[in-house]
Write a protein that holds these residues in place. Sequence first.
Motif, PDB file in Angstrom:
ATOM      1  N   SER A 147       1.289  -0.990  -0.087  1.00  0.00           N
ATOM      2  CA  SER A 147       0.094  -0.131  -0.169  1.00  0.00           C
ATOM      3  C   SER A 147       0.605   1.524  -0.083  1.00  0.00           C
ATOM      4  O   SER A 147       2.036   1.181   0.592  1.00  0.00           O
ATOM      5  CB  SER A 147      -1.042   0.345   1.689  1.00  0.00           C
ATOM      6  OG  SER A 147      -0.455   0.360   2.508  1.00  0.00           O
ATOM      7  N   LYS A 148       0.067   2.201  -0.356  1.00  0.00           N
ATOM      8  CA  LYS A 148       1.027   3.622  -0.623  1.00  0.00           C
ATOM      9  C   LYS A 148       0.806   4.032   1.092  1.00  0.00           C
ATOM     10  O   LYS A 148      -0.184   4.451   1.982  1.00  0.00           O
ATOM     11  CB  LYS A 148       0.775   4.559  -1.409  1.00  0.00           C
ATOM     12  CG  LYS A 148       1.277   5.483  -1.707  1.00  0.00           C
ATOM     13  CD  LYS A 148       1.658   5.938  -2.863  1.00  0.00           C
ATOM     14  CE  LYS A 148       2.345   7.389  -3.013  1.00  0.00           C
ATOM     15  NZ  LYS A 148       1.900   8.296  -4.664  1.00  0.00           N
ATOM     16  N   ILE A 149       1.911   4.693   1.293  1.00  0.00           N
ATOM     17  CA  ILE A 149       1.779   5.819   3.196  1.00  0.00           C
ATOM     18  C   ILE A 149       1.978   7.088   2.967  1.00  0.00           C
ATOM     19  O   ILE A 149       0.893   7.258   3.431  1.00  0.00           O
ATOM     20  CB  ILE A 149       3.247   5.207   3.376  1.00  0.00           C
ATOM     21  CG1 ILE A 149       2.830   3.521   4.537  1.00  0.00           C
ATOM     22  CG2 ILE A 149       3.353   5.987   4.965  1.00  0.00           C
ATOM     23  CD1 ILE A 149       4.536   3.530   4.910  1.00  0.00           C
ATOM     24  N   TYR A 158       5.474   3.225   0.294  1.00  0.00           N
ATOM     25  CA  TYR A 158       4.724   2.526   0.358  1.00  0.00           C
ATOM     26  C   TYR A 158       5.666   1.813   1.620  1.00  0.00           C
ATOM     27  O   TYR A 158       6.462   1.954   1.732  1.00  0.00           O
ATOM     28  CB  TYR A 158       5.159   1.508  -1.122  1.00  0.00           C
ATOM     29  CG  TYR A 158       4.963   2.560  -2.101  1.00  0.00           C
ATOM     30  CD1 TYR A 158       6.522   3.367  -2.684  1.00  0.00           C
ATOM     31  CD2 TYR A 158       3.415   2.390  -2.762  1.00  0.00           C
ATOM     32  CE1 TYR A 158       5.771   4.086  -4.138  1.00  0.00           C
ATOM     33  CE2 TYR A 158       3.389   3.532  -4.005  1.00  0.00           C
ATOM     34  CZ  TYR A 158       4.862   4.244  -4.360  1.00  0.00           C
ATOM     35  OH  TYR A 158       4.149   4.752  -5.926  1.00  0.00           O
ATOM     36  N   ARG A 159       4.286   0.994   1.748  1.00  0.00           N
ATOM     37  CA  ARG A 159       4.349  -0.133   2.565  1.00  0.00           C
ATOM     38  C   ARG A 159       4.778  -1.575   1.636  1.00  0.00           C
ATOM     39  O   ARG A 159       4.062  -1.703   0.833  1.00  0.00           O
ATOM     40  CB  ARG A 159       2.671  -0.644   3.592  1.00  0.00           C
ATOM     41  CG  ARG A 159       3.036  -1.418   4.764  1.00  0.00           C
ATOM     42  CD  ARG A 159       2.324  -1.118   5.722  1.00  0.00           C
ATOM     43  NE  ARG A 159       0.654  -1.942   5.348  1.00  0.00           N
ATOM     44  CZ  ARG A 159       0.168  -2.898   4.624  1.00  0.00           C
ATOM     45  NH1 ARG A 159       1.234  -3.887   5.850  1.00  0.00           N
ATOM     46  NH2 ARG A 159      -0.849  -2.729   4.643  1.00  0.00           N
ATOM     47  N   ALA A 160       6.102  -1.862   2.356  1.00  0.00           N
ATOM     48  CA  ALA A 160       5.897  -3.713   1.384  1.00  0.00           C
ATOM     49  C   ALA A 160       6.329  -4.246   2.498  1.00  0.00           C
ATOM     50  O   ALA A 160       6.573  -4.424   3.357  1.00  0.00           O
ATOM     51  CB  ALA A 160       7.507  -2.543   0.607  1.00  0.00           C
ATOM     52  N   ARG A 161       6.550  -6.113   1.650  1.00  0.00           N
ATOM     53  CA  ARG A 161       6.976  -6.468   2.669  1.00  0.00           C
ATOM     54  C   ARG A 161       8.245  -7.582   1.397  1.00  0.00           C
ATOM     55  O   ARG A 161       8.361  -7.506   0.827  1.00  0.00           O
ATOM     56  CB  ARG A 161       5.815  -7.870   2.589  1.00  0.00           C
ATOM     57  CG  ARG A 161       6.293  -9.137   3.011  1.00  0.00           C
ATOM     58  CD  ARG A 161       5.562 -10.039   3.337  1.00  0.00           C
ATOM     59  NE  ARG A 161       5.014 -10.419   2.407  1.00  0.00           N
ATOM     60  CZ  ARG A 161       3.326 -10.146   2.017  1.00  0.00           C
ATOM     61  NH1 ARG A 161       2.912  -9.464   2.328  1.00  0.00           N
ATOM     62  NH2 ARG A 161       3.302 -10.810   0.674  1.00  0.00           N
ATOM     63  N   GLU A 168       8.085  -6.098   6.861  1.00  0.00           N
ATOM     64  CA  GLU A 168       7.788  -5.435   6.331  1.00  0.00           C
ATOM     65  C   GLU A 168       8.545  -4.059   6.411  1.00  0.00           C
ATOM     66  O   GLU A 168       9.560  -3.505   7.803  1.00  0.00           O
ATOM     67  CB  GLU A 168       6.194  -5.567   6.993  1.00  0.00           C
ATOM     68  CG  GLU A 168       4.343  -6.224   6.464  1.00  0.00           C
ATOM     69  CD  GLU A 168       3.779  -5.460   6.841  1.00  0.00           C
ATOM     70  OE1 GLU A 168       3.684  -4.493   7.129  1.00  0.00           O
ATOM     71  OE2 GLU A 168       2.832  -6.276   6.631  1.00  0.00           O
ATOM     72  N   VAL A 169       8.709  -3.404   5.572  1.00  0.00           N
ATOM     73  CA  VAL A 169       9.927  -2.250   5.575  1.00  0.00           C
ATOM     74  C   VAL A 169       8.624  -1.336   5.241  1.00  0.00           C
ATOM     75  O   VAL A 169       6.945  -0.981   4.552  1.00  0.00           O
ATOM     76  CB  VAL A 169      10.751  -2.159   4.184  1.00  0.00           C
ATOM     77  CG1 VAL A 169      11.001  -2.980   4.826  1.00  0.00           C
ATOM     78  CG2 VAL A 169      10.323  -3.024   3.005  1.00  0.00           C
ATOM     79  N   TYR A 218      15.552   2.726  -5.482  1.00  0.00           N
ATOM     80  CA  TYR A 218      14.502   3.183  -4.229  1.00  0.00           C
ATOM     81  C   TYR A 218      15.188   2.170  -3.546  1.00  0.00           C
ATOM     82  O   TYR A 218      16.689   2.264  -3.264  1.00  0.00           O
ATOM     83  CB  TYR A 218      13.305   1.910  -4.954  1.00  0.00           C
ATOM     84  CG  TYR A 218      13.959   0.496  -4.823  1.00  0.00           C
ATOM     85  CD1 TYR A 218      13.788  -0.050  -3.762  1.00  0.00           C
ATOM     86  CD2 TYR A 218      13.967   0.261  -6.498  1.00  0.00           C
ATOM     87  CE1 TYR A 218      14.101  -1.831  -4.222  1.00  0.00           C
ATOM     88  CE2 TYR A 218      14.692  -1.350  -6.588  1.00  0.00           C
ATOM     89  CZ  TYR A 218      14.499  -2.178  -5.916  1.00  0.00           C
ATOM     90  OH  TYR A 218      15.029  -3.363  -5.405  1.00  0.00           O
ATOM     91  N   TYR A 219      15.169   2.531  -1.601  1.00  0.00           N
ATOM     92  CA  TYR A 219      15.286   2.184  -0.714  1.00  0.00           C
ATOM     93  C   TYR A 219      14.254   1.919   0.456  1.00  0.00           C
ATOM     94  O   TYR A 219      13.505   2.360   0.612  1.00  0.00           O
ATOM     95  CB  TYR A 219      16.774   3.659  -0.243  1.00  0.00           C
ATOM     96  CG  TYR A 219      15.921   4.634   0.296  1.00  0.00           C
ATOM     97  CD1 TYR A 219      16.236   4.358   1.751  1.00  0.00           C
ATOM     98  CD2 TYR A 219      16.470   5.625   0.171  1.00  0.00           C
ATOM     99  CE1 TYR A 219      15.255   5.374   2.346  1.00  0.00           C
ATOM    100  CE2 TYR A 219      15.343   6.113   0.259  1.00  0.00           C
ATOM    101  CZ  TYR A 219      15.442   6.654   1.265  1.00  0.00           C
ATOM    102  OH  TYR A 219      14.722   7.872   2.579  1.00  0.00           O
ATOM    103  N   SER A 220      14.944   0.781   0.957  1.00  0.00           N
ATOM    104  CA  SER A 220      13.821   0.235   2.994  1.00  0.00           C
ATOM    105  C   SER A 220      14.551   0.795   3.379  1.00  0.00           C
ATOM    106  O   SER A 220      15.842   1.473   4.214  1.00  0.00           O
ATOM    107  CB  SER A 220      13.839  -1.205   2.300  1.00  0.00           C
ATOM    108  OG  SER A 220      15.164  -2.184   2.164  1.00  0.00           O
TER     109      SER A 220
END
Length: 675
Positions: A147-149, A158-161, A168-169, A218-220
């Motif tokens: 989802s988009k934060i 974004y919320r990502a796994r 989750e990151v 991109y970065y987490s």
Amino acid sequence: MRVLLAVENLAQAEDLSAFLNQAGHSCFCVSLPSPGVALPPKISEKWDALLAAFCGAPSFLLRDMLRANNPALKAFFLAESPLSSQDADLAANDTIFLLPASSEEIFHAFLPPFSASPQQPLPTQEPTEENNDPFLEKTLGSYSILSKIADAPCGGVYRARQEGISREVALHVFDASLADSDPSAGQMFFNDAGVKAKVQQPYILSVYEALIAGNVYYYSIELIPFRTVQQTWDTGEKLSPKVVFNALKTCCDALGWLAARNIPHPIIHSSHILLTSSDSVRIENTATAFPTEEFSEAEEIARLGEILLACLPDDANDSAPELCATLFSLAQGSSAFSSWTALAPEILRISPKTKIVGAEKLAAKDRLTQQALSDTRKKKRNAILLTAGTLAVLFLLAAGVFYSLLANKNSANSARLIEIPAGKFLYQNGQSLDLPAFWIQEYPVTITQYAKFLAWVHANPERLSEIAHPDAPEGKNYIPENWADQNVNNGLIPGFFTSASRYGKYKGAKLNLDCPVFGVDFYDAFAYAKWRGMRLPTEEEWEKAARGKDGFLFPWGNSPNPAWANTGADFDQNPEKGGTVDGWKKWSPVSASPRDRSPYGVMDMAGNVSEWTDSWVSGPKSPETKTPVIRGGNWQNPDASLTRRLTDRLPEQPDMALGFRPASSSPPSSLKPVE
């Protein structure tokens, strides 16, 4: 990384070991050595890091023995109180976590450093009318975007796994269109991520990795629920002296770490200080490759003093006079605190363990200082108060936004009380007990019901003493864990109330407002019951209501059937699996298992959520500590037997599989709820 985990009690190591193993570290646990006791042979091996509960000389002995084989060993100590000046000198090159540090904070100190490695190009996918964001529900490298934060100046968050380790990151993705006007913008974004990733400080949010997929940068970064100090200002919330002290110490450690390494960052701001649900403090990762305004350590310390001074309630002088005096000095730009290293001993001196808790009021000769402090706090707060884009979310006021929605929900008559007649019954392993008549709620308390309670709490803050347990923590707000929406990296992650009311799903499982409330501690359950003019059942009452007078092992009889109650017989950690036996991955509506019905007609005793009772016993790990008994099965555990009882959870400890139901010694017609 090979980590040696040394503690006084090996039971303490379970959570830490699990967190470290999750990150791919090899973790071995030993007990701290006692004087004159030989160390285990395993210690002589080569280790990359030591994580030890601090107990003076034994901790340093273990560290020095390990460094004899590996001079590059990293040492981390868990301390219950600030170290003495002598011990602090001996641990000058080590990392000290002042308890209560969370497992997450400790875990992130061991994360691998930044690495940039090319990935496969991102497949081109056309946006749809329903979703014009090119990244939503797509895969970027090893990350599945959920989802988009929020939007950010350089792109989206974004919320990502992260697949493989199921972490989750928050994923920061560069907006490629910015490169049209500045071809170097993408590389600058990547360089900035690299600077952030080099920050390996336990209180600062960690950047895990920065990557390139085709032309996508991109970065987490670490994803935690928090609210910022700025948001507490916007809602008028004041922070306790304990939380403010934690913020002072955390900022000193984190910002001093940045200053010692000359890492560029903007001057501290109220939006950079993050308060977690457990009132621990983290700092936004503001390290940057972009130009920033120059400032001295003294200027940043003064700014921090202004921020924290504005957080304290007006009566803070009474309970924490030295903390107030120190912050006043910082805000005034005292020359005594011109650097972070100069401030550290002062923080040690005013530690709550020795000074703040139970401190006496300032002497009469300091009255003028007190008045100046109060006046300065008001002026400073007005001067630096800013308007945040997002209000801190207590719980969406429970009834305010969704009250009409709640009114239209059918909660399966869940407020109805069932009479349990007086008489004997079989208890536990055949013991015969006799109880007077009582009444108990047919279903566990639902999310709908608890939301109405929170609406009353919000509307009547001056009356909370009427429903509070005598031992409840001061300032209790009765909001369940994970109920509220959480601010994450300038965006919101829905709490379970919003998820149930808007989306019908939470943490990969179905959830609606007719499901039982969870994440409540004993004091939440006690207060709700008292608000209803009731109480919590004793464990004997709970068992009689569940088993009937003949003492059935299950609500339906004495033969197990995992399909007849929502238990952990089919629970799976993988959110894509589970629910194959009883039909539910986690929670279920309270009326969803008609077979989970006791001989008296009380529902959901064998499964769904376990329940708090008001029976207290000595805890198994610490006999001098009394703990409330928990009864009943739940969606996490396959044991549906009605004799199951848990006694190892403190009253302040909630759980995702733990709820409650109220009971009464009087019939429903005589109840007197709090109006």
